[in-house]
Motif scaffolding. Structure first.
Motif, PDB file in Angstrom:
ATOM      1  N   TYR A  52       0.842  -1.184   0.000  1.00  0.00           N
ATOM      2  CA  TYR A  52       0.000   0.000   0.000  1.00  0.00           C
ATOM      3  C   TYR A  52       0.880   1.239   0.000  1.00  0.00           C
ATOM      4  CZ  TYR A  52      -4.264  -2.613   1.160  1.00  0.00           C
ATOM      5  OH  TYR A  52      -5.352  -3.463   1.138  1.00  0.00           O
ATOM      6  N   LYS A  53       0.349   2.301  -0.593  1.00  0.00           N
ATOM      7  CA  LYS A  53       1.004   3.606  -0.599  1.00  0.00           C
ATOM      8  C   LYS A  53       0.147   4.577   0.213  1.00  0.00           C
ATOM      9  CE  LYS A  53       2.048   7.384  -3.863  1.00  0.00           C
ATOM     10  NZ  LYS A  53       2.002   7.788  -5.290  1.00  0.00           N
ATOM     11  N   GLN A  54       0.785   5.346   1.075  1.00  0.00           N
ATOM     12  CA  GLN A  54       0.057   6.349   1.853  1.00  0.00           C
ATOM     13  C   GLN A  54       0.685   7.722   1.647  1.00  0.00           C
ATOM     14  OE1 GLN A  54       0.094   6.158   6.212  1.00  0.00           O
ATOM     15  NE2 GLN A  54      -2.074   6.690   6.232  1.00  0.00           N
ATOM     16  N   PRO A  55       0.101   8.544   0.787  1.00  0.00           N
ATOM     17  CA  PRO A  55       0.596   9.914   0.616  1.00  0.00           C
ATOM     18  C   PRO A  55       0.306  10.733   1.877  1.00  0.00           C
ATOM     19  CG  PRO A  55      -0.978   9.298  -1.119  1.00  0.00           C
ATOM     20  CD  PRO A  55      -1.037   8.237  -0.072  1.00  0.00           C
ATOM     21  N   SER A  56       0.780  11.956   1.875  1.00  0.00           N
ATOM     22  CA  SER A  56       0.588  12.805   3.054  1.00  0.00           C
ATOM     23  C   SER A  56      -0.885  13.087   3.321  1.00  0.00           C
ATOM     24  CB  SER A  56       1.354  14.119   2.883  1.00  0.00           C
ATOM     25  OG  SER A  56       0.967  14.770   1.693  1.00  0.00           O
ATOM     26  N   SER A  57      -1.738  12.910   2.331  1.00  0.00           N
ATOM     27  CA  SER A  57      -3.179  13.109   2.520  1.00  0.00           C
ATOM     28  C   SER A  57      -3.787  12.077   3.465  1.00  0.00           C
ATOM     29  CB  SER A  57      -3.908  13.070   1.179  1.00  0.00           C
ATOM     30  OG  SER A  57      -3.677  11.820   0.535  1.00  0.00           O
ATOM     31  N   GLY A  58      -3.127  10.933   3.625  1.00  0.00           N
ATOM     32  CA  GLY A  58      -3.583   9.963   4.612  1.00  0.00           C
ATOM     33  C   GLY A  58      -4.191   8.688   4.054  1.00  0.00           C
ATOM     34  N   GLU A  59      -4.781   8.746   2.887  1.00  0.00           N
ATOM     35  CA  GLU A  59      -5.460   7.570   2.357  1.00  0.00           C
ATOM     36  C   GLU A  59      -4.468   6.467   1.994  1.00  0.00           C
ATOM     37  OE1 GLU A  59      -7.953   8.516  -0.910  1.00  0.00           O
ATOM     38  OE2 GLU A  59      -8.581   6.455  -1.271  1.00  0.00           O
ATOM     39  N   MET A  60      -4.794   5.236   2.355  1.00  0.00           N
ATOM     40  CA  MET A  60      -3.975   4.076   1.995  1.00  0.00           C
ATOM     41  C   MET A  60      -4.438   3.586   0.631  1.00  0.00           C
ATOM     42  SD  MET A  60      -1.945   3.104   4.599  1.00  0.00           S
ATOM     43  CE  MET A  60      -1.870   1.333   4.762  1.00  0.00           C
ATOM     44  N   ILE A  61      -3.518   3.528  -0.321  1.00  0.00           N
ATOM     45  CA  ILE A  61      -3.851   3.152  -1.688  1.00  0.00           C
ATOM     46  C   ILE A  61      -3.269   1.778  -1.991  1.00  0.00           C
ATOM     47  CG2 ILE A  61      -3.629   3.807  -4.118  1.00  0.00           C
ATOM     48  CD1 ILE A  61      -3.137   6.713  -3.057  1.00  0.00           C
ATOM     49  N   PHE A  62      -4.110   0.843  -2.370  1.00  0.00           N
ATOM     50  CA  PHE A  62      -3.667  -0.502  -2.710  1.00  0.00           C
ATOM     51  C   PHE A  62      -2.876  -0.468  -4.020  1.00  0.00           C
ATOM     52  CE2 PHE A  62      -3.452  -4.861  -3.466  1.00  0.00           C
ATOM     53  CZ  PHE A  62      -4.031  -5.185  -4.687  1.00  0.00           C
ATOM     54  N   LEU A  63      -1.676  -1.068  -4.017  1.00  0.00           N
ATOM     55  CA  LEU A  63      -0.812  -1.036  -5.189  1.00  0.00           C
ATOM     56  C   LEU A  63      -0.733  -2.366  -5.913  1.00  0.00           C
ATOM     57  CD1 LEU A  63       2.293   0.946  -3.833  1.00  0.00           C
ATOM     58  CD2 LEU A  63       0.391   1.821  -5.217  1.00  0.00           C
ATOM     59  N   ILE A  64      -0.454  -3.446  -5.158  1.00  0.00           N
ATOM     60  CA  ILE A  64      -0.116  -4.705  -5.824  1.00  0.00           C
ATOM     61  C   ILE A  64      -0.295  -5.863  -4.865  1.00  0.00           C
ATOM     62  CG2 ILE A  64       2.354  -4.633  -5.211  1.00  0.00           C
ATOM     63  CD1 ILE A  64       2.945  -5.518  -8.123  1.00  0.00           C
ATOM     64  N   TYR A  65      -0.586  -7.032  -5.433  1.00  0.00           N
ATOM     65  CA  TYR A  65      -0.845  -8.238  -4.643  1.00  0.00           C
ATOM     66  C   TYR A  65      -0.039  -9.410  -5.196  1.00  0.00           C
ATOM     67  CZ  TYR A  65      -3.273 -12.486  -3.189  1.00  0.00           C
ATOM     68  OH  TYR A  65      -3.573 -13.732  -2.703  1.00  0.00           O
ATOM     69  N   GLN A  66       0.432 -10.256  -4.264  1.00  0.00           N
ATOM     70  CA  GLN A  66       1.120 -11.495  -4.633  1.00  0.00           C
ATOM     71  C   GLN A  66       0.572 -12.630  -3.788  1.00  0.00           C
ATOM     72  OE1 GLN A  66       4.197 -11.666  -6.816  1.00  0.00           O
ATOM     73  NE2 GLN A  66       3.634 -13.821  -6.801  1.00  0.00           N
ATOM     74  N   GLY A  67       0.076 -13.675  -4.432  1.00  0.00           N
ATOM     75  CA  GLY A  67      -0.388 -14.849  -3.716  1.00  0.00           C
ATOM     76  C   GLY A  67       0.742 -15.838  -3.527  1.00  0.00           C
ATOM     77  N   SER A  68       0.688 -16.610  -2.465  1.00  0.00           N
ATOM     78  CA  SER A  68       1.787 -17.520  -2.146  1.00  0.00           C
ATOM     79  C   SER A  68       1.948 -18.623  -3.186  1.00  0.00           C
ATOM     80  CB  SER A  68       1.587 -18.140  -0.759  1.00  0.00           C
ATOM     81  OG  SER A  68       0.351 -18.836  -0.695  1.00  0.00           O
ATOM     82  N   TYR A  69       0.898 -18.928  -3.924  1.00  0.00           N
ATOM     83  CA  TYR A  69       0.982 -19.984  -4.934  1.00  0.00           C
ATOM     84  C   TYR A  69       1.165 -19.433  -6.343  1.00  0.00           C
ATOM     85  CZ  TYR A  69      -0.673 -23.081  -1.232  1.00  0.00           C
ATOM     86  OH  TYR A  69      -0.799 -23.796  -0.065  1.00  0.00           O
ATOM     87  N   ASP A  70       1.237 -18.115  -6.459  1.00  0.00           N
ATOM     88  CA  ASP A  70       1.438 -17.526  -7.786  1.00  0.00           C
ATOM     89  C   ASP A  70       2.818 -17.902  -8.318  1.00  0.00           C
ATOM     90  OD1 ASP A  70      -0.293 -14.383  -7.050  1.00  0.00           O
ATOM     91  OD2 ASP A  70      -1.027 -16.390  -7.513  1.00  0.00           O
ATOM     92  N   GLN A  71       2.837 -18.334  -9.572  1.00  0.00           N
ATOM     93  CA  GLN A  71       4.094 -18.788 -10.169  1.00  0.00           C
ATOM     94  C   GLN A  71       4.968 -17.635 -10.619  1.00  0.00           C
ATOM     95  OE1 GLN A  71       5.144 -22.079 -10.412  1.00  0.00           O
ATOM     96  NE2 GLN A  71       3.414 -22.331  -9.000  1.00  0.00           N
ATOM     97  N   GLN A  72       4.341 -16.532 -10.956  1.00  0.00           N
ATOM     98  CA  GLN A  72       5.110 -15.397 -11.467  1.00  0.00           C
ATOM     99  C   GLN A  72       5.029 -14.214 -10.511  1.00  0.00           C
ATOM    100  OE1 GLN A  72       3.379 -14.805 -15.396  1.00  0.00           O
ATOM    101  NE2 GLN A  72       5.106 -15.875 -16.315  1.00  0.00           N
ATOM    102  N   ASN A  73       6.034 -13.368 -10.561  1.00  0.00           N
ATOM    103  CA  ASN A  73       6.012 -12.139  -9.771  1.00  0.00           C
ATOM    104  C   ASN A  73       4.931 -11.211 -10.303  1.00  0.00           C
ATOM    105  OD1 ASN A  73       8.129 -12.989  -8.188  1.00  0.00           O
ATOM    106  ND2 ASN A  73       9.693 -11.858  -9.315  1.00  0.00           N
ATOM    107  N   ALA A  74       4.216 -10.578  -9.378  1.00  0.00           N
ATOM    108  CA  ALA A  74       3.146  -9.663  -9.767  1.00  0.00           C
ATOM    109  C   ALA A  74       3.716  -8.365 -10.345  1.00  0.00           C
ATOM    110  CB  ALA A  74       2.279  -9.346  -8.553  1.00  0.00           C
ATOM    111  N   THR A  75       3.009  -7.826 -11.315  1.00  0.00           N
ATOM    112  CA  THR A  75       3.369  -6.518 -11.872  1.00  0.00           C
ATOM    113  C   THR A  75       2.100  -5.705 -12.069  1.00  0.00           C
ATOM    114  OG1 THR A  75       3.238  -7.295 -14.153  1.00  0.00           O
ATOM    115  CG2 THR A  75       5.397  -7.430 -13.086  1.00  0.00           C
TER     116      THR A  75
END
Lengths: 114, 117
Positions: free
Chosen positions: B37-60
């Protein structure tokens, strides 16, 4: 509106006041969360609601009282707070069990207790 | 208990350079998910990226990629071609097993990223 909204964005209250924070999600989610974020601390999970049922209360003092009338709305009622309760209060929502479980956050309410 | 560790309190990077934010985790559950997650100075938490433990490839996701090294229990976030707007707090998080339905996240301490012009 879209996403997760929170009102008010800023709140200053005295220790004897009573106020409420409001959160509304427009994402069709069925789980909602309250977090507290203090300076230099990781996010602290306060409450979890799952289909309007409270499923978690992380030893939060009784001066914080949550209310979830439906799966789209969440309130945090505040009374007789202490200065150490000053923090950013974040609301989030997610799908209950399906999907990846990512949570979507509102902009937060910056609370100052004087 | 699950735990997330971010060892870099602050990072300073020149604009247009790539940056790697470190995250290590600890869990005994074979099925888990990792988030940034990214949190700018405004305060909101912004979801960026997800990786599952069984995913074969790195998330982009656009300029964001996740360097997932399962054996080392690390999930570093890589931001390519950094921009001034990338300056923010970045949090790594892990999904805990769902109990009574709602899935919970445990967060790290965060890394403050500053992009210099």
């Amino acid at each position: 509106e879209t996403g997760v909204t929170q009102t008010p964005r800023h709140l200053v209250m005295g220790m004897t006041n009573k106020k409420s924070l409001k959160c509304e999600q427009h994402l069709g989610h069925n789980a909602m969360y309250w977090y507290k974020q203090s300076a230099k601390k990781p996010l602290e999970l306060m409450f979890v609601y799952n289909f309007k049922e409270q499923t978690e209360n992380n030893s939060v003092p009784s001066r914080f009282s949550p209310e979830c009338p439906n799966s789209s709305h969440l309130f945090l009622h505040l009374h007789t707070l202490q200065p150490e309760d000053s923090a950013l209060y974040l609301c989030a929502s997610s799908q209950r069990t399906s999907g990846r479980g990512e949570q979507y956050f509102g902009p937060g309410t910056r609370l100052t207790v004087t | 208990a699950q735990k997330i560790t971010q060892t870099q309190p602050g990072m300073f990077v020149q604009e247009k350079e790539a940056v790697t934010l470190d995250c290590t985790y600890d869990t005994s559950d074979p099925s888990y998910g990792l988030f940034w997650y990214k949190q700018p100075s405004s305060g909101e938490m912004i979801f960026l990226i997800y990786q599952g433990s069984y995913d074969q490839q790195n998330a982009t996701e656009g300029r964001y990629s996740l360097n997932f090294q399962k054996a080392r229990k690390s999930a570093n976030l890589v931001i390519s071609a950094s921009q001034l707007g990338d300056s923010a707090m970045y949090f790594c998080a892990m999904r805990e097993p769902a109990i009574q339905g709602a899935q919970k996240l445990v967060f790290g301490q965060g890394t403050r990223l500053t992009i210099n012009p």
